[in-house]
Design a protein around this motif. Structure first.
Motif, PDB file in Angstrom:
ATOM      1  N   VAL A 272      20.362   2.819  -8.832  1.00 50.40           N
ATOM      2  CA  VAL A 272      21.116   4.179  -8.860  1.00 50.40           C
ATOM      3  C   VAL A 272      21.140   4.884  -7.527  1.00 50.40           C
ATOM      4  CG1 VAL A 272      21.490   6.123  -9.577  1.00 50.40           C
ATOM      5  CG2 VAL A 272      21.158   4.276 -11.090  1.00 50.40           C
ATOM      6  N   LEU A 273      19.821   5.202  -6.981  1.00 45.19           N
ATOM      7  CA  LEU A 273      19.786   5.791  -5.752  1.00 45.19           C
ATOM      8  C   LEU A 273      20.558   5.063  -4.350  1.00 45.19           C
ATOM      9  CD1 LEU A 273      18.287   7.782  -3.649  1.00 45.19           C
ATOM     10  CD2 LEU A 273      16.219   6.485  -3.706  1.00 45.19           C
ATOM     11  N   ILE A 274      20.515   3.719  -4.336  1.00 52.26           N
ATOM     12  CA  ILE A 274      21.319   3.031  -3.335  1.00 52.26           C
ATOM     13  C   ILE A 274      22.821   3.209  -3.609  1.00 52.26           C
ATOM     14  CG2 ILE A 274      21.883   0.930  -2.642  1.00 52.26           C
ATOM     15  CD1 ILE A 274      19.266  -0.100  -3.046  1.00 52.26           C
ATOM     16  N   GLN A 275      23.222   3.217  -4.820  1.00 46.02           N
ATOM     17  CA  GLN A 275      24.463   3.308  -4.832  1.00 46.02           C
ATOM     18  C   GLN A 275      25.131   4.730  -4.758  1.00 46.02           C
ATOM     19  OE1 GLN A 275      26.411   0.607  -5.575  1.00 46.02           O
ATOM     20  NE2 GLN A 275      28.119   2.124  -5.252  1.00 46.02           N
ATOM     21  N   THR A 276      23.906   5.663  -4.967  1.00 46.49           N
ATOM     22  CA  THR A 276      24.346   7.084  -4.901  1.00 46.49           C
ATOM     23  C   THR A 276      24.652   7.248  -3.390  1.00 46.49           C
ATOM     24  OG1 THR A 276      22.986   7.773  -6.564  1.00 46.49           O
ATOM     25  CG2 THR A 276      23.629   9.508  -5.099  1.00 46.49           C
ATOM     26  N   VAL A 277      24.001   6.934  -2.547  1.00 49.98           N
ATOM     27  CA  VAL A 277      23.880   7.030  -0.852  1.00 49.98           C
ATOM     28  C   VAL A 277      25.112   6.362  -0.593  1.00 49.98           C
ATOM     29  CG1 VAL A 277      23.068   6.241   1.235  1.00 49.98           C
ATOM     30  CG2 VAL A 277      21.594   6.949  -0.697  1.00 49.98           C
ATOM     31  N   GLU A 278      25.458   5.317  -1.144  1.00 56.68           N
ATOM     32  CA  GLU A 278      26.829   4.652  -0.793  1.00 56.68           C
ATOM     33  C   GLU A 278      28.195   5.360  -0.979  1.00 56.68           C
ATOM     34  OE1 GLU A 278      27.904   0.015  -0.027  1.00 56.68           O
ATOM     35  OE2 GLU A 278      26.347   0.555  -1.323  1.00 56.68           O
ATOM     36  N   ASN A 279      28.077   5.825  -2.497  1.00 55.45           N
ATOM     37  CA  ASN A 279      29.166   6.783  -2.929  1.00 55.45           C
ATOM     38  C   ASN A 279      29.174   8.036  -2.091  1.00 55.45           C
ATOM     39  OD1 ASN A 279      29.781   9.063  -4.827  1.00 55.45           O
ATOM     40  ND2 ASN A 279      30.766   7.473  -5.920  1.00 55.45           N
ATOM     41  N   GLY A 280      28.085   8.683  -1.631  1.00 52.69           N
ATOM     42  CA  GLY A 280      27.954   9.980  -1.084  1.00 52.69           C
ATOM     43  C   GLY A 280      28.629   9.891   0.262  1.00 52.69           C
ATOM     44  N   VAL A 282      30.897   7.480   1.086  1.00 51.43           N
ATOM     45  CA  VAL A 282      32.400   7.331   0.953  1.00 51.43           C
ATOM     46  C   VAL A 282      32.932   8.681   0.771  1.00 51.43           C
ATOM     47  CG1 VAL A 282      34.061   6.313  -0.512  1.00 51.43           C
ATOM     48  CG2 VAL A 282      32.011   5.097  -0.066  1.00 51.43           C
ATOM     49  N   MET A 283      32.798   9.634  -0.051  1.00 56.61           N
ATOM     50  CA  MET A 283      32.879  10.712  -0.416  1.00 56.61           C
ATOM     51  C   MET A 283      33.015  11.617   0.890  1.00 56.61           C
ATOM     52  SD  MET A 283      33.659  11.215  -3.795  1.00 56.61           S
ATOM     53  CE  MET A 283      33.732  10.135  -5.073  1.00 56.61           C
ATOM     54  N   THR A 284      32.159  11.409   1.585  1.00 55.90           N
ATOM     55  CA  THR A 284      32.039  12.516   2.754  1.00 55.90           C
ATOM     56  C   THR A 284      32.802  11.784   4.073  1.00 55.90           C
ATOM     57  OG1 THR A 284      29.794  11.445   3.294  1.00 55.90           O
ATOM     58  CG2 THR A 284      29.984  13.642   2.110  1.00 55.90           C
ATOM     59  N   ASN A 285      33.521  10.671   3.725  1.00 57.07           N
ATOM     60  CA  ASN A 285      34.368  10.063   4.830  1.00 57.07           C
ATOM     61  C   ASN A 285      33.403   9.527   5.923  1.00 57.07           C
ATOM     62  OD1 ASN A 285      36.645  10.314   3.263  1.00 57.07           O
ATOM     63  ND2 ASN A 285      36.746  12.724   3.904  1.00 57.07           N
ATOM     64  N   ALA A 286      32.140   9.183   5.894  1.00 58.86           N
ATOM     65  CA  ALA A 286      31.348   8.694   6.839  1.00 58.86           C
ATOM     66  C   ALA A 286      32.290   7.310   7.381  1.00 58.86           C
ATOM     67  CB  ALA A 286      30.133   8.730   6.439  1.00 58.86           C
ATOM     68  N   ASN A 287      31.778   7.027   8.634  1.00 59.80           N
ATOM     69  CA  ASN A 287      32.089   5.895   9.107  1.00 59.80           C
ATOM     70  C   ASN A 287      31.564   4.696   8.189  1.00 59.80           C
ATOM     71  OD1 ASN A 287      32.280   3.506  10.950  1.00 59.80           O
ATOM     72  ND2 ASN A 287      31.594   4.498  12.657  1.00 59.80           N
ATOM     73  N   PRO A 288      32.257   3.852   7.864  1.00 62.72           N
ATOM     74  CA  PRO A 288      31.803   2.673   7.078  1.00 62.72           C
ATOM     75  C   PRO A 288      30.764   1.857   7.763  1.00 62.72           C
ATOM     76  CG  PRO A 288      33.995   2.553   7.201  1.00 62.72           C
ATOM     77  CD  PRO A 288      33.903   3.702   8.157  1.00 62.72           C
ATOM     78  N   TYR A 289      31.012   1.929   9.061  1.00 62.52           N
ATOM     79  CA  TYR A 289      29.776   0.867   9.813  1.00 62.52           C
ATOM     80  C   TYR A 289      28.410   1.339   9.662  1.00 62.52           C
ATOM     81  CZ  TYR A 289      33.762  -1.830  11.635  1.00 62.52           C
ATOM     82  OH  TYR A 289      34.840  -2.508  11.576  1.00 62.52           O
ATOM     83  N   ILE A 290      28.210   2.596   9.648  1.00 63.87           N
ATOM     84  CA  ILE A 290      26.941   3.364   9.270  1.00 63.87           C
ATOM     85  C   ILE A 290      26.366   3.202   8.049  1.00 63.87           C
ATOM     86  CG2 ILE A 290      27.198   4.840  11.469  1.00 63.87           C
ATOM     87  CD1 ILE A 290      26.908   7.079   9.032  1.00 63.87           C
TER      88      ILE A 290
END
Lengths: 326, 522, 341
Positions: A272-280, A282-290
């Motif tokens: 869940v932690l890993i997924q939370t980071v990924e989701n977060g 996405v939500m904060t419109n971070a550069n997908p490459y990072i």
């Protein structure tokens, strides 16, 4: 009160990943309005469930100090069989069939490891290639679409909870009961701590190890089903290198690669932690490459604190032969 | 600590053996290790099994314990033919084997360890554990061995002696009629040993038969009723304790009488300059204010009980563990920031008490082990290439001079050697560096009488060559036989020092038994 | 005397020929030759000079990574980050050299600067891995797993910063020669690999450091008590692995003429598989450069033959997996044979 303070600081050290999680949730929550919502939380768990399911199986394997690199291939093979051969079947019939095939895959690993005494790393490395090869053969190296009924299952919710989370919850409860409340579960921990002593104590080590790899096989197949029903088609890279996030989730949750330490609750938390980071991200419109950069840094921090904690604990627990005045 | 465990069964007729072994034979890879071994064991008696390493004690016990299968012979257990299929089968039939390395799982609780193969079930036939029942039964078993601990304590937190009691509780839980102890006291404190003997006496009174294997012949004389001596796979002596003496046991074990277990040395020879000077070395929780000097050609013994800080001191001196204050000087030069490498550069060598874990590469051949600490001496040039010709020649010479018996030192793996030969490999490794200070931690632990004698000779010749020797041992006899001076430690402090003229077993023991100004947990 | 590998102890009388064969350290080489001989009937093209040269140049970069991996495996570690080092070094090195606004473009030293960049990336990541394992007591599997994840992501990200394309091309001709050039009909990369393999072999079999590597792999505690600087030994093994990956990246990048962030993505399991098939133990203390070479040769020959047979990717995967498994089973059986004597 000093005892309490000592316990408190140890508690902090032991729950470093939990603190990390809290910090991340707060940071993402501040950066995005949509992050801290119940819907998003369900969404995170929903997306994490296939990794969590496979990682639960992996936890059993890691607990006996084994490893299974073939889970990604197993996942792909189950998805391919589901999409190619079991098209007409309703999910309630097809899923158990696929789970059994996953068990068979695990049993092949188990046979090599326990009967032919091939190292787990190499065995599962080889079955990774073989499983992927067979799956590619079935799929004809093309996209495998799933039947409507499978997709309907993937989108369905029961009591407002997505089907994937139900499957995940069932797997988790079974795993918890097996590990905590059965002789088999306790023997898994015993073998992880010391396989030779386990054999001398009269534990049927081969049988336990065999079962463990079978469990991991079933979990991988079920994870493949869950993931497949969510993504609609399985491309030829479906499940490719999934073994790494799966192992990462387990390790993040405090399971040791050297056996005997850890548990499925921690693993679920890790997933869940890993997924939370990924989701977060996405939500904060971070550069997908990072994304992979951030996730790997977080895993690194978690493992780093865990190692430091172990080092500190070892120092604290060093046997004292003198009692010194404080 | 109330409800005692019910006596397991009434003692059968005293003259009918519970376990009867006849003509037991066993070969490994064409080498016969047991030849027609036979003895019998009655309920409610303790049988001591003694012999040098390799005499067949372990093999005999492994056959009884179901680890190995016999080639020929008969075992009668409780009147019927006994042929265990494996350790688990043996346990089920009532034979418990308490191994020297305890088989407990550190990550599990005491209760889980007790029932790891047979947990009480919630519903018969289903696999679910009845945790409450397990705890309750565990508490009863712990009470039976006087262990005042909660069954949910992790084994990790227990001392060695406590772990042993857990093993005994486990045997009781499995309703064992025969309990085999393999070297049970080697890592116990004196107090723990006493407690173990109390328990053994109680088990005997309950009608349990006990096989007691040990190198410590004093213990055997104390606790056993019958004694069987093995040599080279043959039973060479079998008698009631009253008909046996330690001297006779030794001569039976060795096959000749050892008049001189401790080879003579000229103790009056003048000692040289001080080589190792230790002043005020202190490490919190471990050792306090350690001060002493060893001169060239001197053998200084360190006596003390288990856990007195002897090994800890040795590890500090050799730079493995840290110390907070004090000074260590070698030939007048202070040892700065000690690590094993630094200490080795000062001419130190350290024989560890645990050769399997810290002394040897078990999977490597003998020559590589001997060479390990001296490689740099044989390397030169830009690339640090090893001069293999010179190295191999010297290693070969060393192996011959410490008398390692192996056909080919470049091919025989250390794990295939006997304990005595393994110890000689470790000694050879250090002698190749020609150390001027040799710290020996339990140099003769777990090796047989013949090998002991050879180790003593090596120590004497080193001292004669002017090396200074620090010898830690749990056997007072050994220190008295070998040392110029004996220093006694207790609770991390030096309590007394005796000169050769003033050696006295009782005084040494009394100094070692000092209980500190406050009682300690351990 | 042999070096510190696990020498096959022979205490018993002479063995039958098949057992001797099974226990021979050339077993993998023999298997390769047998396989090759059989394949000559199935796909005769395999025995042509062109194919053989192809096999040779295909195995060179793989071999260099595998040699680095051997060092880490001997100390009972593992380096999962090697492929990501290859990728990261490739794009960083390429970004220095490329004619499209490379950092050192036009300086006249771009190739040297580029190669230094490759090596710098490799050694820095190796240093990081080594530090984490030795200073912070982190398990090598996890440390290198995270560096693998990080740098394979970072390589892609780095590329997007430099170019809109998926890779960085337009590399200097003289650099490409390292990967593609031939001298007297043999690949130039062969010379590089020979130097690396030769050096590695001498380090392992003839130097103090080599003996220390085996000692640490067999029993780190005993090694420490015997005066071996265990941490340093492990640390340098990871650095060596990083540098070897960087050298391999030079060869790969030269062959492909572009700096590619997905370079080496799929070779991780090949590298470890090759070393283990050759006989290097995952549990440390056992391994030789020669064995690794045999393992890499074995895998490369199989790859090439499957490719020549024109089999679909599915069969290639399945067959390759089966062969790895067969090799592992044979290895397990020979261990059993060794133990039972």
């Amino acid at each position: 009160m000093s005892g309490f303070r000592g316990k408190f600081s140890l508690l902090v050290l032991q729950n470093a990943p939990l603190l990390l999680f809290a910090v991340l949730v707060i940071v993402f929550g501040l950066m995005s309005d949509r992050f801290l919502t119940p819907i998003n939380f369900v969404n995170i768990v929903n997306q994490a469930s296939h990794i969590a399911i496979i990682a639960i199986g992996m936890t059993f394997v890691l607990l006996i100090a084994g490893i299974d690199l073939s889970v990604g291939a197993n996942m792909y093979l189950s998805a391919a069989i589901l999409g190619v051969f079991l098209v007409g079947m309703p999910p309630l019939v097809a899923f158990p069939v696929v789970a059994l095939l996953g068990l068979a895959f695990g049993a092949v690993n188990a046979f090599m490891i326990t009967q032919l005494r091939v190292a787990a790393f190499i065995t599962t490395l080889a079955t990774l290639f073989i499983g992927r090869g067979i799956a590619l053969y079935f799929s004809g190296n093309k996209m495998v679409p799933f039947s409507k009924s499978v997709l309907a299952f993937g989108r369905a919710t029961y009591l407002g909870v997505p089907s994937a989370i139900w499957v995940f919850a069932i797997v988790l409860i079974i795993a918890l009961v097996v590990l905590k409340l059965t002789t088999f579960g306790r023997q898994v921990y015993a073998i992880g701590a010391d396989p030779d002593a386990a054999a001398k104590a009269g534990i049927n080590v081969k049988r336990v190890v065999f079962t463990v790899y079978c469990i991991c096989g079933v979990c991988a197949a079920v994870g493949g089903l869950v993931s497949g029903s969510q993504v609609a088609v399985a491309s030829s890279t479906f499940g490719f290198q999934k073994e790494f996030p799966v192992i990462a989730a387990a390790v993040l949750g405090g399971t040791s690669l050297f056996g005997g330490r850890g548990g499925v609750l921690g693993t679920v938390f890790g997933a869940v932690l890993i997924q939370t980071v990924e989701n977060g991200l996405v939500m904060t419109n971070a550069n997908p490459y990072i994304y992979p950069l951030v996730i790997s840094v977080i895993i690194f921090i978690a493992v780093f604190t865990d190692s430091s904690r172990t080092t500190v604990l070892e120092r604290l627990e060093r046997r004292k032969i003198r009692v010194e005045p404080d | 600590m109330t409800a005692p465990v019910s006596p397991l069964q009434a003692a059968p007729e005293a003259d009918q053996p519970l376990l009867k072994i006849e003509g037991l034979c066993k070969s490994f890879f064409g080498v016969e290790v047991l030849h027609k071994v036979g003895f019998s064991l009655k309920a409610g008696r303790v049988l001591g099994l003694v012999g040098e390493n390799g005499s067949g004690k372990s093999t005999t016990m492994n056959i009884i314990g179901g680890v190995h299968q016999k080639d020929a012979g008969q075992i009668q257990f409780d009147g019927v033919d006994y042929k265990p299929k494996g350790p688990r089968d043996a346990a089920r039939q009532g034979i418990a084997f308490i191994h020297q390395e305890l088989n407990l799982f550190r990550n599990l609780s005491i209760a889980e360890n007790l029932f790891i193969t047979e947990f009480p079930k919630l519903v018969p036939g289903l696999p679910f554990i009845d945790r409450a029942a397990a705890r309750k039964r565990a508490a009863e078993l712990l009470a039976a061995v006087d262990l005042d601990l909660s069954p949910s304590t992790l084994v990790n937190k227990l001392s060695q002696g406590e772990r042993q009691l857990v093993e005994i509780a486990k045997a009781l839980g499995a309703k064992a009629k025969v309990i085999i102890f393999d070297e049970p006291t080697t890592s116990l404190t004196t107090r723990e040993t006493e407690r173990l003997f109390d328990i053994i006496n109680r088990l005997r009174a309950q009608g349990i038969a006990i096989i007691y294997i040990s190198h410590i012949l004093d213990d055997v004389m104390r606790i056993c009723d019958d004694i069987v001596v093995l040599r080279d796979g043959h039973v060479v002596g079998s008698a009631l304790k009253s008909d046996m003496t330690i001297e006779r046991m030794i001569s039976l074990m060795v096959g000749r009488s050892i008049d001189q277990l401790f080879p003579p040395r000229d103790y009056s020879a003048p000692k040289g300059e001080p080589v190792l000077e230790v002043s005020g070395v202190t490490q919190r929780g471990t050792v306090k204010d350690i001060t002493f000097t060893v001169r060239a050609g001197e053998v200084l013994g360190i006596s003390g009980l288990m856990g007195a800080g002897r090994s800890e001191l040795a590890r500090i001196l050799f730079g493995i563990d840290p110390y907070s204050s004090g000074e260590i000087k070698v030939s007048g030069v202070p040892v700065v920031a000690p690590t094993p490498t630094v200490c080795m550069d000062h001419g130190m060598a350290f024989l560890t008490e645990d050769r399997r874990v810290e002394g040897l590469m078990m999977e490597a051949p003998i020559d590589n082990n001997i060479a390990l600490s001296s490689l740099q001496k044989y390397a030169g040039g830009l690339g640090g290439f090893i001069d293999h010709g010179r190295l191999d020649g010297d290693v070969q010479k060393m192996s011959a001079s410490v008398q390692i018996s192996a056909k080919d030192i470049a091919r025989t793996l250390v794990k295939n050697l006997s304990g005595g030969n393994q110890q000689k490999v470790v000694i050879g490794k250090w002698l190749l560096r020609e150390p001027k200070i040799f710290i020996l931690d339990e140099p003769t632990r777990g090796i047989d009488v013949g090998a002991k004698n050879e180790v003593y000779k090596i120590i004497n010749s080193l001292a004669a060559r002017g090396a200074c020797i620090l010898m830690i041992s749990s056997e007072i006899e050994e220190l008295v036989g070998m040392c110029d001076r004996i220093m006694v430690m207790a609770h991390g402090e030096i309590r007394a020092t005796f000169d050769r003229g003033g050696f006295n077993r009782e005084d040494i023991l009394r100094a070692a038994m000092w209980d500190g100004n406050r009682s300690t947990a351990a | 005397m042999t070096s510190a590998d696990a020498t096959i102890a022979s205490k018993a009388r002479p063995l039958p020929a098949w057992k001797r064969l099974l226990l021979s350290e050339y077993l993998v080489l023999i298997l390769t030759v047998v396989y090759f001989a059989v394949m000559m009937f199935v796909v005769p093209e395999i025995a042509t000079a062109d194919t053989l040269l192809d096999v040779l140049s295909a195995m060179m970069p793989l071999l260099v990574v595998a040699i680095g991996q051997t060092f880490v495996l001997i100390v009972a570690g593992i380096d999962l980050s090697a492929p990501s080092i290859i990728a990261m070094a490739s794009v960083v090195g390429a970004s220095v050299m490329t004619g499209d606004a490379g950092y050192a473009n036009g300086s006249g030293l771009e190739v040297i600067a580029g190669i230094l960049a490759f090596l710098a990336v490799g050694s820095v990541i190796g240093l990081f891995n080594g530090t984490c394992v030795t200073r912070f007591n982190m398990p090598p599997f996890i440390v290198t797993l995270t560096t693998m994840m990080f740098f394979s992501g970072a390589a892609i990200w780095y590329t997007t910063v430099h170019t809109d394309a998926s890779s960085i091309g337009n590399l200097p001709r003289s650099f490409i020669e390292i990967g593609q050039g031939r001298v007297a009909g043999l690949p130039l990369s062969l010379a590089v690999v020979l130097v690396v393999a030769g050096a590695a072999h001498f380090i392992l079999s003839r130097t103090v450091y080599g003996r220390w590597l085996y000692a640490v792999g067999l029993n780190p505690k005993a090694a420490a008590v015997s005066g071996v600087p265990v941490r340093k030994v492990i640390f340098w093994a990871f650095v060596i692995s990083g540098v070897c990956a960087a050298i391999s990246s030079v060869l790969y990048t030269g062959r492909l003429e572009t700096g590619t962030p997905v370079l080496g993505q799929r070779i991780l399991l090949d590298v470890i598989g090759a070393a283990v098939i050759g006989g290097v133990s995952l549990f440390g203390g056992k391994g030789k450069i020669l064995w690794t070479i045999f393992g890499v040769l074995f895998l490369t020959v199989i790859d090439k033959s499957l490719q020549l047979m024109g089999l679909p990717i599915a069969s290639v995967f399945a067959i390759k997996g089966s062969i790895i498994l067969a090799a592992a089973i044979i290895d397990a059986q020979r261990h059993r044979l060794l133990v039972s004597r």
